[in-house]
Design an enzyme around this catalytic site. Structure first.
Site, PDB file in Angstrom:
ATOM      1  CE1 TYR A  53      -4.332   0.078  -0.379  1.00 52.89           C
ATOM      2  CE2 TYR A  53      -4.315  -1.658   1.271  1.00 52.89           C
ATOM      3  CZ  TYR A  53      -4.977  -0.945   0.290  1.00 52.89           C
ATOM      4  OH  TYR A  53      -6.268  -1.250  -0.025  1.00 52.89           O
ATOM      5  CD  GLU A  55      -3.467   4.058   1.080  1.00 55.82           C
ATOM      6  OE1 GLU A  55      -2.335   3.616   1.365  1.00 55.82           O
ATOM      7  OE2 GLU A  55      -4.541   3.518   1.430  1.00 55.82           O
ATOM      8  CG  ASP A 199      -8.674  10.479 -23.816  1.00 54.36           C
ATOM      9  OD1 ASP A 199      -7.682   9.740 -23.980  1.00 54.36           O
ATOM     10  OD2 ASP A 199      -9.767  10.070 -23.388  1.00 54.36           O
ATOM     11  CB  THR A 225      -5.057   3.988 -21.711  1.00 53.22           C
ATOM     12  OG1 THR A 225      -5.052   4.069 -23.130  1.00 53.22           O
ATOM     13  CG2 THR A 225      -6.461   4.228 -21.186  1.00 53.22           C
ATOM     14  CE  LYS A 228      -7.587   2.518 -25.543  1.00 58.88           C
ATOM     15  NZ  LYS A 228      -7.741   3.071 -24.209  1.00 58.88           N
ATOM     16  NE  ARG A 234      -7.344  -3.359 -19.781  1.00 57.59           N
ATOM     17  CZ  ARG A 234      -7.633  -3.392 -21.083  1.00 57.59           C
ATOM     18  NH1 ARG A 234      -7.011  -4.200 -21.890  1.00 57.59           N
ATOM     19  NH2 ARG A 234      -8.543  -2.590 -21.587  1.00 57.59           N
TER      20      ARG A 234
HETATM   21  N1  DSN Z   1     -12.222   0.493 -24.799  1.00 54.27           N
HETATM   22  C1  DSN Z   1     -11.329   1.461 -25.380  1.00 54.27           C
HETATM   23  C2  DSN Z   1     -11.428   1.435 -26.860  1.00 54.27           C
HETATM   24  O1  DSN Z   1     -11.603   0.364 -27.358  1.00 54.27           O
HETATM   25  O2  DSN Z   1     -11.327   2.444 -27.533  1.00 54.27           O
HETATM   26  C3  DSN Z   1     -11.505   2.807 -24.856  1.00 54.27           C
HETATM   27  O3  DSN Z   1     -12.652   2.923 -24.155  1.00 54.27           O
END
Ligand code: DSN
Length: 419
Positions: A53, A55, A199, A225, A228, A234
């Site tokens: 932990y 925090e 974003d 994120t 991707k 993730r």
């Molecule tokens: N789930 C992601 C996407 O596929 O674009 C983002 O929400």
């Protein structure tokens, strides 16, 4: 699969992990938001840091024993700063939606206005779609793309900004396939005194590699994120100018989150190091070339490409001219061994559960080492399947060919065994 302890202690979960590994190995993963992380990232994710932990932030924790966790989190922050040329980075957001919520919490008062892209034109649920909590708290106004150019309608953004005086102008999309003119948005935001937010969840890896414009150097706040195209675990991350740092950090902790997931932060650090390697620039460049190779075949085969073309890693296909809906297309392709997702197209007349399009992309297949020749073959298979949705013997033949192709591009051989 080499998870011997898990195999002995929990055969149920082990067996499904094994099946999932086989699914990932044998199928063509074309959901543009998915990718395959390295074994090093997997090791950090599965590490003992999950036990701790922590925090607070490095040097200001609430619990003892955080001396090594501080080092790990600081490394992740410093690498992210270097990768994106950011003033300030918070690596604790659990994913993209919490990262966006943290920015709204930090910078908006209840009822404030945000200008964001309409979902069907490539925007994201967390950019103010009526089914989400932020839409109940803040006032989201939506802009669209211009059907003539396929580009974001910058004139509409300017008009709406002057009319509604938003506190934030938000860009960054999950099914928009074109490059973004951040300078133009910044200019509009400056005229109305708005904060600029991007974003970059889908395209972060392409930006880090220097292939797409970098909003971090232009905008006030940028969320992403870390999976991707960035090919990490993730998770989420927020980058901002120093003047917003304190507010953003407080919004992430303690306003919205508790203890950060330090195993994920360790894995983010590993992925950021990988993204700094020259080989990542080459990888990201191949993602773009592969997307163009898909586009070429789909155009030749008479598919309608939303937003006219792709400048990034994804394509949104309008399937109406092929007389098949997105849900049916997704299901048939899935059975044949090609994983895509059904997706709404701009101003889709159909329902989100049975939309008119599919979205597909190249990050995961490029990680496997596939190039333009494989993309052309795959796009032709997709076209053959969607033009012959009832022809099961054709589907079976293509499925065998897909298994043969994927066997030549091994995925996680380290995890496979001959049992
Ligand atoms: N789930 C992601 C996407 O596929 O674009 C983002 O929400």
């Amino acid at each position: 699969m080499h998870y011997t302890n898990l195999q002995n202690s929990d055969p149920d979960i082990y067996n499904f992990l094994k099946k999932e590994l086989q699914r990932q190995q044998e199928n063509l993963e074309m959901i543009p938001s998915e990718n395959f992380v390295s074994i090093a990232v997997l090791e950090a994710l599965g590490s003992i840091t999950t036990n701790k932990y922590s925090e607070g932030y490095p040097g200001k924790r609430y619990y003892g024993g955080n001396q090594y966790i501080d080092e790990i989190e600081n490394i992740a922050i410093e690498r992210a700063k270097k990768l994106f040329n950011a003033d300030h980075v918070n690596v604790q957001p659990l994913s993209g939606a919490p990262a966006n919520l943290a920015v709204y919490t930090a910078l908006l008062d209840i009822g404030d206005t945000v200008l964001g892209m309409d979902l069907s034109h490539g925007g994201h649920l967390t950019h103010g779609h009526p089914v989400t909590l932020p839409a109940k708290i803040y006032n989201f106004i939506r802009y669209k793309t211009n059907p003539e150019t396929g580009l974001i309608n910058y004139d509409e953004i300017e008009k709406l900004a002057k009319e509604h005086k938003p506190k934030i102008i938000l860009v960054g999309f999950s099914s928009y396939s074109r490059e973004i003119d951040y300078q133009k948005i910044k200019q509009i935001a400056d005229e109305v005194g708005a904060i600029t937010m991007a974003d970059i969840a889908h395209i972060a890896g392409l930006i880090a590699a220097g292939h797409l414009n970098n909003p971090v150097e232009i905008f006030d706040v940028v969320t992403t994120t870390t999976h991707k195209t960035l090919r990490g675990p993730r998770g989420g991350m927020i980058m901002c100018r120093e003047e917003y740092a304190d507010k953003i950090d407080k919004a992430v902790f303690p306003h919205l989150q508790g203890g950060p997931h330090e195993n994920i932060i360790a894995a983010k650090a590993v992925a950021f190091k990988e993204a700094m390697d020259p080989s990542f620039k080459e990888y990201a460049g191949q993602i773009l070339k592969n997307a163009k190779a898909l586009e070429k075949v789909f155009r030749e085969r008479g598919f309608t490409i939303c937003f006219h073309q792709t400048d990034n890693h994804l394509l949104l296909l309008d399937l109406r001219s092929k007389n098949i809906d997105g849900k049916t297309a997704q299901e048939i392709l899935d059975k044949t061994g090609i994983t895509v997702n059904k997706n709404v197209i701009p101003d889709d007349p159909a329902s989100p559960m049975r939309p008119s399009g599919i979205r597909l992309g190249t990050p995961a297949l490029t990680t496997r080492g596939m190039k333009e020749a494989e993309m052309e073959q795959i796009a032709n298979w997709i076209a053959d399947i969607l033009e012959n949705p009832e022809d099961e013997s054709l589907h079976m033949k293509i499925n065998q060919e897909i298994k043969s192709l994927t066997s030549h591009f091994p995925l996680y051989p380290e995890l496979s065994s001959e049992e």
